[in-house]
Design an enzyme around this catalytic site. Structure first.
Site, PDB file in Angstrom:
ATOM      1  CB  VAL A  16      44.027  42.260  43.437  1.00 12.56           C
ATOM      2  CG1 VAL A  16      43.123  41.391  44.312  1.00 12.56           C
ATOM      3  CG2 VAL A  16      43.343  43.573  43.106  1.00 12.56           C
ATOM      4  CE  LYS A  19      46.233  46.317  47.927  1.00 13.93           C
ATOM      5  NZ  LYS A  19      45.011  47.150  47.840  1.00 13.93           N
ATOM      6  CG  HIS A  96      43.725  37.438  41.957  1.00 17.52           C
ATOM      7  ND1 HIS A  96      43.206  36.242  42.418  1.00 17.52           N
ATOM      8  CD2 HIS A  96      44.265  38.052  43.037  1.00 17.52           C
ATOM      9  CE1 HIS A  96      43.414  36.163  43.713  1.00 17.52           C
ATOM     10  NE2 HIS A  96      44.063  37.239  44.123  1.00 17.52           N
ATOM     11  CG  HIS A 241      39.549  43.867  44.275  1.00 14.25           C
ATOM     12  ND1 HIS A 241      40.459  43.706  45.283  1.00 14.25           N
ATOM     13  CD2 HIS A 241      38.831  42.720  44.241  1.00 14.25           C
ATOM     14  CE1 HIS A 241      40.306  42.510  45.846  1.00 14.25           C
ATOM     15  NE2 HIS A 241      39.325  41.906  45.230  1.00 14.25           N
ATOM     16  CD  GLU A 247      44.296  47.420  51.571  1.00 18.96           C
ATOM     17  OE1 GLU A 247      44.973  46.630  50.899  1.00 18.96           O
ATOM     18  OE2 GLU A 247      43.929  48.530  51.135  1.00 18.96           O
ATOM     19  NE  ARG A 287      33.359  36.195  45.388  1.00 20.48           N
ATOM     20  CZ  ARG A 287      34.260  36.977  44.819  1.00 20.48           C
ATOM     21  NH1 ARG A 287      35.501  37.011  45.262  1.00 20.48           N
ATOM     22  NH2 ARG A 287      33.925  37.733  43.780  1.00 20.48           N
ATOM     23  N   GLY A 308      39.951  36.367  45.568  1.00 24.13           N
ATOM     24  CA  GLY A 308      40.908  37.144  46.334  1.00 24.13           C
ATOM     25  C   GLY A 308      41.089  36.597  47.736  1.00 24.13           C
ATOM     26  CE1 TYR A 312      40.193  44.279  48.657  1.00 19.87           C
ATOM     27  CE2 TYR A 312      42.121  44.837  49.959  1.00 19.87           C
ATOM     28  CZ  TYR A 312      41.520  44.665  48.736  1.00 19.87           C
ATOM     29  OH  TYR A 312      42.238  44.864  47.581  1.00 19.87           O
TER      30      TYR A 312
END
Length: 343
Positions: A16, A19, A96, A241, A247, A287, A308, A312
């Site tokens: 993740v 990405k 992360h 995830h 995606e 978040r 993230g 997406y």
């Protein structure tokens, strides 16, 4: 400005993170910033590479580390028989999960003296541990689910729980190790799954309500709230995830931005998210995930101090819906890291 971008890592969220770094690479304003990509392999090796695309580990990479020596203020790139110093103006970590959001990398950055994007050691550690997050939120007057924490040697009295419940690692992210348990018989397997990720686990009573998210950007009293989103589930729980091809979408969920809720509820969600953000001492960005019940109450779910940034992911979508592209978000969070305010 010379910006170090740290990605990858040895946690379960390595892929993740890669990405997220790829989206950062696409969105960073290179007229303002000169990026230096520092990738960490799953085995923990640090490499200065050309970028996070493709098989970056096998590309033009050199061993490099972030120096804790403040006189270096940047990277030590290891050469045969010596090293090269690269001075950095700021660091953006997109690591992360464990060692990325729990205060570990933040500690190294504090030692380095380099300004860095996002939460400090204390707020990162608090937000990473779901049980501590709940205690802080409750002290600030924010509702949380009923929950219990268990250390490795503690016996769990399955009969005292009100099912359904969620069993979670206390310190993990992206739904890794999370199980929804509908009966006493399902509990042992769920506990075993959670403990693969953390010895300390949290068991929460399920909340009947919509899953709502709020993206926050800023420091202290000067906060920007993104548009509120809403997760529509057909079954199970949100775990994008963990999908084979996130995606292309999820097999059980759709993210609605803006959320299909009233203006009053939207405002309450945003203000509650800000209360939680400030109570935890967050800075830069985070978040805040919440539940909105049928009678209009807002209940905290969790806080992601390094949300993230993938194609997406929810955070950039919420900010985009509020009129801020990822390029603008990156510009602002780096400015916050360096100056303490948005330029």
């Amino acid at each position: 400005m010379k910006i170090g971008i740290i990605f990858g890592g040895s946690s379960e969220e390595h892929d993740v993170s890669v990405k997220s770094a790829r989206e950062v690479a696409k969105s960073l304003d290179t007229d303002k910033f000169e990026p230096f990509y520092l990738g960490i392999t799953k085995s923990g090796a640090w490499k200065l590479c050309d970028g996070p695309e493709g098989n970056w580990e096998e590309g033009n990479c050199r061993p490099a580390v972030l120096s804790p020596d403040r006189s270096v203020h940047g990277l030590l790139v290891l050469e045969q028989g010596g090293y090269e110093e690269i001075r950095l103006d700021a660091v953006l970590s997109v690591l992360h999960g464990k060692q990325g959001e729990d205060g570990a990398i933040q500690g190294l950055l504090e030692l380095s003296g380099i300004p860095y994007v996002g939460c400090d050691i204390q707020s990162s550690a608090l937000a990473m541990d779901k049980s501590l997050t709940y205690l802080v939120a409750r002290s600030a007057g924010v509702a949380t689910p009923n929950f219990w924490t268990f250390t490795p040697d503690e016996k769990i009295d399955a009969g005292r729980l009100n099912y359904p419940v969620f069993v979670k690692p206390a310190r993990s992210g992206s739904s890794f190790g999370v199980s929804k348990v509908s009966s006493e018989a399902e509990l042992p397997a769920a506990v075993e799954t959670a403990r693969q990720y953390d010895a300390k686990i949290v068991i929460e009573e399920a909340v009947a309500g919509s899953e709502i998210g709020c993206a926050i950007l800023g420091n202290e009293q000067h906060l920007i709230a993104g548009e509120v989103d809403q997760i529509s589930l057909t079954h199970g729980f949100f775990k994008i995830h963990l999908e084979d091809d996130p995606e292309s979408g999820s097999e059980n969920s759709t993210i609605i931005v803006p959320a299909d809720i009233s203006a009053a509820s939207r405002s309450l969600v945003q203000e509650t998210a800000k209360v939680v953000y400030r109570a935890l001492g967050c800075r830069g960005l985070a978040r805040v995930d919440l539940f909105l019940t049928a009678d209009g109450k807002v209940i905290l779910n969790e806080v992601n101090t390094l949300p993230g940034l993938t194609s997406y992911s929810r955070y950039p979508r919420m900010m985009a819906a509020a009129g801020l592209s990822l390029t603008e978000v990156l510009d602002r969070v780096v400015s916050l890291a360096v100056t303490g305010k948005i330029q």
